[in-house]
Write an enzyme that holds these catalytic residues in place. Structure first.
Site, PDB file in Angstrom:
ATOM      1  N   GLY A 176       0.815  -1.229   0.000  1.00 49.94           N
ATOM      2  CA  GLY A 176       0.000   0.000   0.000  1.00 49.94           C
ATOM      3  C   GLY A 176       0.841   1.267   0.000  1.00 49.94           C
ATOM      4  N   ARG A 231      -2.505   8.170   3.860  1.00 54.07           N
ATOM      5  CA  ARG A 231      -3.109   8.885   4.990  1.00 54.07           C
ATOM      6  C   ARG A 231      -2.230   8.912   6.244  1.00 54.07           C
ATOM      7  NH1 ARG A 231      -8.658   6.058   5.391  1.00 54.07           N
ATOM      8  NH2 ARG A 231      -7.591   4.491   4.122  1.00 54.07           N
TER       9      ARG A 231
HETATM   10  C1  UD1 Z   1      -9.996  -4.382   2.096  1.00 53.75           C
HETATM   11  C2  UD1 Z   1     -11.073  -5.324   1.578  1.00 53.75           C
HETATM   12  C3  UD1 Z   1     -12.367  -5.096   2.343  1.00 53.75           C
HETATM   13  C4  UD1 Z   1     -12.122  -5.292   3.808  1.00 53.75           C
HETATM   14  C5  UD1 Z   1     -10.972  -4.403   4.298  1.00 53.75           C
HETATM   15  C6  UD1 Z   1     -10.609  -4.785   5.703  1.00 53.75           C
HETATM   16  C7  UD1 Z   1     -10.633  -5.722  -0.803  1.00 53.75           C
HETATM   17  C8  UD1 Z   1     -11.001  -5.378  -2.177  1.00 53.75           C
HETATM   18  N1  UD1 Z   1     -11.274  -5.082   0.163  1.00 53.75           N
HETATM   19  O1  UD1 Z   1     -10.406  -3.067   1.773  1.00 53.75           O
HETATM   20  O2  UD1 Z   1     -13.366  -5.977   1.906  1.00 53.75           O
HETATM   21  O3  UD1 Z   1     -13.309  -5.008   4.550  1.00 53.75           O
HETATM   22  O4  UD1 Z   1      -9.809  -4.598   3.472  1.00 53.75           O
HETATM   23  O5  UD1 Z   1      -9.653  -3.906   6.222  1.00 53.75           O
HETATM   24  O6  UD1 Z   1      -9.780  -6.554  -0.589  1.00 53.75           O
HETATM   25  N2  UD1 Z   1      -2.616  -3.773  -0.983  1.00 53.75           N
HETATM   26  C9  UD1 Z   1      -1.559  -4.089  -1.792  1.00 53.75           C
HETATM   27  N3  UD1 Z   1      -1.636  -3.817  -3.120  1.00 53.75           N
HETATM   28  C10 UD1 Z   1      -2.748  -3.296  -3.693  1.00 53.75           C
HETATM   29  C11 UD1 Z   1      -3.825  -2.991  -2.855  1.00 53.75           C
HETATM   30  C12 UD1 Z   1      -3.751  -3.249  -1.520  1.00 53.75           C
HETATM   31  O7  UD1 Z   1      -0.527  -4.583  -1.315  1.00 53.75           O
HETATM   32  O8  UD1 Z   1      -2.728  -3.089  -4.903  1.00 53.75           O
HETATM   33  C13 UD1 Z   1      -2.529  -4.099   0.448  1.00 53.75           C
HETATM   34  C14 UD1 Z   1      -2.511  -2.860   1.331  1.00 53.75           C
HETATM   35  O9  UD1 Z   1      -1.191  -2.452   1.619  1.00 53.75           O
HETATM   36  C15 UD1 Z   1      -3.198  -3.361   2.597  1.00 53.75           C
HETATM   37  C16 UD1 Z   1      -4.150  -4.421   2.072  1.00 53.75           C
HETATM   38  O10 UD1 Z   1      -3.685  -4.801   0.801  1.00 53.75           O
HETATM   39  O11 UD1 Z   1      -2.304  -3.964   3.490  1.00 53.75           O
HETATM   40  C17 UD1 Z   1      -5.578  -3.940   1.983  1.00 53.75           C
HETATM   41  O12 UD1 Z   1      -5.682  -2.905   1.057  1.00 53.75           O
HETATM   42  P1  UD1 Z   1      -6.624  -1.654   1.332  1.00 53.75           P
HETATM   43  O13 UD1 Z   1      -6.516  -0.719   0.176  1.00 53.75           O
HETATM   44  O14 UD1 Z   1      -6.391  -1.109   2.672  1.00 53.75           O
HETATM   45  O15 UD1 Z   1      -8.085  -2.364   1.280  1.00 53.75           O
HETATM   46  P2  UD1 Z   1      -9.422  -1.788   1.807  1.00 53.75           P
HETATM   47  O16 UD1 Z   1      -9.967  -0.820   0.843  1.00 53.75           O
HETATM   48  O17 UD1 Z   1      -9.276  -1.327   3.201  1.00 53.75           O
END
Ligand code: UD1
Ligand code: CA
Length: 456
Positions: free
Chosen positions: A13, A17
């Site tokens: 990520g 924020r």
């Molecule tokens: C995600 C879930 C959501 C859940 C929530 C719980 C999905 C689509 N959604 O949403 O259902 O309720 O977590 O906290 O999975 N990350 C990557 N690469 C990317 C995108 C994300 O490594 O391309 C990692 C981020 O660093 C993080 C995690 O995946 O550790 C979750 O990503 P984040 O964007 O926070 O997902 P949410 O929108 O919170």
């Protein structure tokens, strides 16, 4: 036969924020990097194969995730196209063939082994996708779990959810177990036709069902799945972590008078029957043995306190402090890289650094080991049952033998043999009657001044 497992930690990520120059998984919780807590939880669930998906600060994140007994291989997710895309960055690792694939987020440091085991148990029972859910106090922003007749039919991301779906409070915690034999096939079918245009890992639930598989949700406490995106949330996570760890330690036999004022590090070891008074801070690498007392307002890091020793109030133990059994380091003392022998006492306003203090020795108030000459550090050795008088300066390198006595106020620059007395200061010079003469002279001057003033 035991099922094999690969855990994939998503940590690519942007951490926008956090308003930080480093990735959010590198921010400390309980003095440990946030991601290290996640690896600890995996290790305590006996998972030793980890694929780490990294983006920004790739090297630092990988370094923070290393742990003895766990193999952590890093995979770079070059573009941030969603959680489904992120998991596939570890395609090579998944292709090695595991029974279970467990996806966890790098920013949830409160996760424990329990939900990890529950998710794997779900796979062992024949499900293809197991999602760990929680009842959210406020579900805004989370993916909603749509459960019908005990079967998980879909996860709807907040932004894609209908009004009715948004009223659901059962949410996706982000922890998912996937049948390892089908994982690559299922993951490959994830598309990006949604509001955010991202590849959602959560689509796996519906995908599994369309190919005749089964998905379920297993509930875990919200606390364990709490992630955080801002520094205010980080402080909240820290508070939850501290509460949990204090509670565990108290249940294991540690007494705390005001637990809410005691701050622990991820690796703080406090044995049974240790008493911790209010307002104590434990930095990293501290272990305290049974029966020791840590008095109020002490700050301790990198120190080993043996059984029955007492520390403080207002003591500072710095890295390399080794306190022997029943020894005592009292108020306003600082000990650094020094051994204090069994039963030895360093009671008041003293600095002991780069030193050895033998068993049974007594170090008087205000004693300073002058260990630093501006360029190098030097060692002070004090034998057993020695006595160092108050306000002495021990200019290192210097050795004070067993049973030796140093007069108070000494500046000791040369070794003192065993059982010797050392006066490291000028002898007292007494002039009989001199105080009275001075006093009379002073009174006479005062009287003369008064007389002169009255005559004006
Ligand atoms: C995600 C879930 C959501 C859940 C929530 C719980 C999905 C689509 N959604 O949403 O259902 O309720 O977590 O906290 O999975 N990350 C990557 N690469 C990317 C995108 C994300 O490594 O391309 C990692 C981020 O660093 C993080 C995690 O995946 O550790 C979750 O990503 P984040 O964007 O926070 O997902 P949410 O929108 O919170
Ligand atoms: Ca999130």
């Amino acid at each position: 036969m035991e099922r094999t497992c690969l855990a994939i930690i998503l940590a690519a990520g942007e951490s926008t924020r956090m308003k930080s120059s480093v990735s959010k998984v590198l921010h400390p919780v309980a003095r440990g990097r946030r991601i290290a807590h996640v690896v600890d939880a995996l290790a305590s669930a006996s998972i030793s194969d980890v694929a780490l998906v990294v983006g920004r600060d790739a090297e630092a994140v990988a370094a923070a995730a290393q742990k003895a007994g766990v193999t952590v291989a890093s995979f770079l997710q070059k573009e941030r196209l969603g959680t489904g895309h992120a998991v596939l960055a570890a395609r090579e690792a998944i292709a090695r063939g595991y029974d279970d694939i467990l996806v966890v987020f790098g920013d949830t440091p409160l996760i424990t082994a329990e939900p990890l085991r529950a998710a794997r148990q779900g796979l062992a029972e024949g499900n293809d996708v197991v999602v760990i859910g929680f009842e959210a106090a406020d579900p805004t922003g989370y993916g909603r779990l749509i459960v019908e007749n005990g079967v998980l039919v879909a996860i709807r991301e907040h932004k894609d959810a209908s009004e009715a779906e948004r009223r659901i409070t059962y949410c996706n915690g982000g922890l998912m177990a996937i049948n390892g034999r089908k994982a690559l096939d299922l993951l490959g079918r994830i598309g990006n036709a949604n509001v955010k245009g991202e590849y959602y890992l959560t689509d796996l639930v519906e995908i599994a069902r369309t190919v005749g598989g089964r998905a379920v949700a297993v509930e875990a406490p919200e606390e364990e799945l709490t992630g955080c995106n801002t520094r205010a949330e980080l402080a909240y996570i820290e508070r939850l972590w501290q509460q949990r760890r204090r509670h565990e330690l108290m249940l294991s036999g540690v007494s705390m008078i005001a637990p809410e004022t005691v701050f622990l590090s991820w690796d703080t070891e406090l044995a049974q029957d240790v008493l911790v008074e209010p307002n104590v801070v434990f930095g990293p690498a501290v272990s305290v043995e049974s029966g020791a007392i840590i008095h109020a307002f002490s700050h301790i890091e990198g120190a080993h306190v043996r059984a029955g020793a007492t520390v403080g109030p207002f003591a500072r133990l710095r890295p390399g402090a080794e306190l022997g059994p029943n020894s005592k380091v009292g108020n306003f003392c600082e000990v650094k890289k020094a051994e204090i022998g069994a039963g030895a006492k360093v009671n008041h306003l003293t600095y002991i650094g780069d030193a050895f203090v033998g068993a049974g020795s007594n170090i008087g108030a205000g004693t300073i080991t002058c260990n630093y000459d501006g360029v190098n550090k030097h060692v002070t050795r004090i034998g057993e049952n020695a006595f160092v008088g108050s306000n002495s300066s021990l200019v290192a390198p210097v050795t004070i033998g067993d049973g030796a006595l140093v007069a108070s106020g000494s500046v000791i620059t040369e070794d003192v043999p065993a059982d010797a007395v050392a006066f490291g200061r000028a002898r007292q010079d007494v002039k009989p009657g001199r105080a009275r003469i001075l006093r009379e002279r002073y009174e006479a001057e005062k009287a003369a001044k008064k007389k002169a003033k009255a005559a004006e």
